[in-house]
Design a protein around this motif. Structure first.
Motif, short mmCIF file in Angstrom:
data_model
loop_
_atom_site.label_atom_id
_atom_site.label_comp_id
_atom_site.label_asym_id
_atom_site.label_seq_id
_atom_site.Cartn_x
_atom_site.Cartn_y
_atom_site.Cartn_z
N ILE A 165 0.74 -1.28 -0.01
CA ILE A 165 0.06 -0.04 0.08
C ILE A 165 0.87 1.24 -0.04
N GLN A 166 2.13 1.31 0.36
CA GLN A 166 2.71 2.35 0.69
C GLN A 166 3.03 3.24 -0.43
N ASP A 167 3.35 2.75 -1.54
CA ASP A 167 3.13 3.50 -2.96
C ASP A 167 2.30 4.47 -3.27
N GLU A 168 1.02 3.77 -2.96
CA GLU A 168 -0.24 4.52 -3.60
C GLU A 168 -0.88 5.64 -2.19
N ILE A 169 -0.27 5.52 -1.16
CA ILE A 169 -0.82 6.14 -0.03
C ILE A 169 0.36 7.09 0.57
N HIS A 170 0.22 8.24 0.41
CA HIS A 170 1.29 9.40 0.69
C HIS A 170 0.92 10.25 2.08
N SER A 171 -0.37 10.37 2.39
CA SER A 171 -0.75 11.43 3.26
C SER A 171 -0.87 10.86 4.52
N ALA A 172 -1.14 9.42 4.82
CA ALA A 172 -1.35 8.59 5.98
C ALA A 172 -0.07 8.41 6.72
N THR A 173 -0.17 8.21 7.96
CA THR A 173 0.79 7.69 8.78
C THR A 173 0.60 6.08 8.97
N ILE A 174 1.73 5.20 8.54
CA ILE A 174 1.43 4.03 8.48
C ILE A 174 2.28 3.41 9.60
N ARG A 175 1.47 2.64 10.55
CA ARG A 175 2.29 2.13 11.84
C ARG A 175 2.22 0.64 11.88
N ILE A 176 3.12 -0.06 12.07
CA ILE A 176 3.16 -1.54 12.38
C ILE A 176 3.28 -1.77 13.91
N VAL A 177 2.56 -2.46 14.61
CA VAL A 177 2.62 -2.85 15.90
C VAL A 177 2.31 -4.29 16.23
N GLN A 178 3.14 -4.85 17.11
CA GLN A 178 2.80 -6.18 17.76
C GLN A 178 1.33 -5.89 18.62
N THR A 179 0.39 -7.01 18.63
CA THR A 179 -0.96 -6.79 19.35
C THR A 179 -0.57 -6.93 20.70
N LYS A 180 -1.43 -6.47 21.53
CA LYS A 180 -1.25 -6.58 23.20
C LYS A 180 -1.96 -8.08 23.29
N GLY A 181 -1.96 -8.18 24.57
CA GLY A 181 -2.62 -9.68 25.06
C GLY A 181 -4.09 -9.90 24.46
N LEU A 182 -4.95 -8.99 24.78
CA LEU A 182 -6.29 -9.02 24.23
C LEU A 182 -6.20 -9.50 22.71
N SER A 183 -5.86 -8.65 21.99
CA SER A 183 -6.09 -8.69 20.67
C SER A 183 -5.33 -9.96 20.12
N SER A 184 -4.27 -10.39 20.80
CA SER A 184 -3.48 -11.51 20.45
C SER A 184 -4.16 -12.78 20.56
N VAL A 185 -5.15 -12.93 21.58
CA VAL A 185 -6.12 -13.87 21.89
C VAL A 185 -7.07 -14.09 20.55
N TYR A 186 -7.91 -13.05 20.05
CA TYR A 186 -8.81 -12.79 19.09
C TYR A 186 -8.18 -13.15 17.47
#
Length: 280
Positions: free
Chosen positions: A249-270
């Motif tokens: 996506i990054q070559d097509e999207i220039h205005s947004a902040t794109i962030r990658i993050v490991q899920t915390k415990g709750l989201s890791s469960v689901y």
């Protein structure tokens, strides 16, 4: 009047460093996996949680924060202007627990301005709302203007997720056992989405990479329609998949902040081991 304070349940995925930089206060979920109860805080051992999740034949249970914990966090903040952000009310009692706490505090302290926000999302989506509040507060926007913008954003935000395995959803009865096993055996990787805070099916593809590519096209389309500010890619021990998606996506999207993050415990469960969540 003190600076705006943000309090969130642990559906909002941030690193320790990111949370500290925003002065974000977390109110944690609890997670029961096998014989172990985990608290979703900075001390959570994610590797141990993943191991117990996989080994447990019983459903992994999550417990939302109590009204007492929310009340304690709000009062401890020392702020007069406070945002409280929770996971979608349609999937958890966290919002209602926070609502009880807010109502009690406002009776005792009518001078405090407290905005309780139902994210109508989770994981990456909850985090985006927190990021928006923080950004607008740093820009010096007033409380009422921020609240209005955040509530509008919660209504329009798009949240998607792709799972590597359906095992946890099967165990928790979120999908029929036979249907889930068929999806696993056939290597089908459905793209699920949030629809007014509830989970819906968006699209089904064979193979994770194909679903990532299809979702990338949808994200690029959404950005073209409304020029998004934040794109968060939360991953449950799937950093390479998250990076691949960002590359799509990054070559097509220039205005947004794109962030990658490991899920915390709750989201890791689901999301389970190998899943990703994308919100914008």
């Amino acid at each position: 009047m003190n600076k705006i304070k943000i309090i969130a349940d642990t559906s909002a995925d941030f690193t320790k460093e990111e949370a500290r930089a925003m002065n974000l206060a977390y109110v944690p979920f609890t997670i029961d996996a096998g014989d172990t109860t985990y608290i979703d805080d900075d001390k959570l051992d994610l590797d141990a949680l993943y191991t117990d999740m996989k080994a447990s034949v019983d459903p992994v249970r999550t417990g939302c924060p109590s009204p007492f914990l929310y009340k304690e966090a709000i009062l401890a903040s020392g702020a007069d202007e406070i945002f409280v952000v929770t996971i979608t009310a349609k999937l958890s009692g966290s919002y209602n627990a926070a609502k009880t706490a807010v109502e009690e505090i406002q009776k005792q302290h009518p001078e405090k301005k407290i905005a309780l926000i139902d994210s109508k999302s989770a994981s990456a989506g909850t985090a985006n709302l927190v990021s928006l509040i923080h950004k607008r507060a740093e820009e010096g926007k007033d409380f009422d203007a921020i609240e209005k913008e955040v509530r509008a954003f919660a209504e329009e935000q798009a949240t998607f997720f792709i799972l590597e395995t359906m095992d946890n959803l099967i165990k928790n009865g979120r999908i029929p056992k036979m249907a889930g096993k068929a999806v696993n055996v056939l290597n089908m990787k459905p793209i699920m989405c949030a629809e007014d805070g509830a989970i819906s099916l968006f699209q089904i593809n064979r193979g994770f990479k194909k679903s990532l590519a299809k979702l990338a096209k949808e994200v690029i389309k959404i950005n073209a329609e409304r020029s998004v500010q934040f794109i968060t890619i939360s991953h449950s021990h799937a950093e390479e998949k998250a990076k691949l998606f960002k590359n799509y996506i990054q070559d097509e999207i220039h205005s947004a902040t794109i962030r990658i993050v490991q899920t915390k415990g709750l989201s890791s469960v689901y999301a389970d081991f190998g899943g990703i969540v994308v919100a914008l």
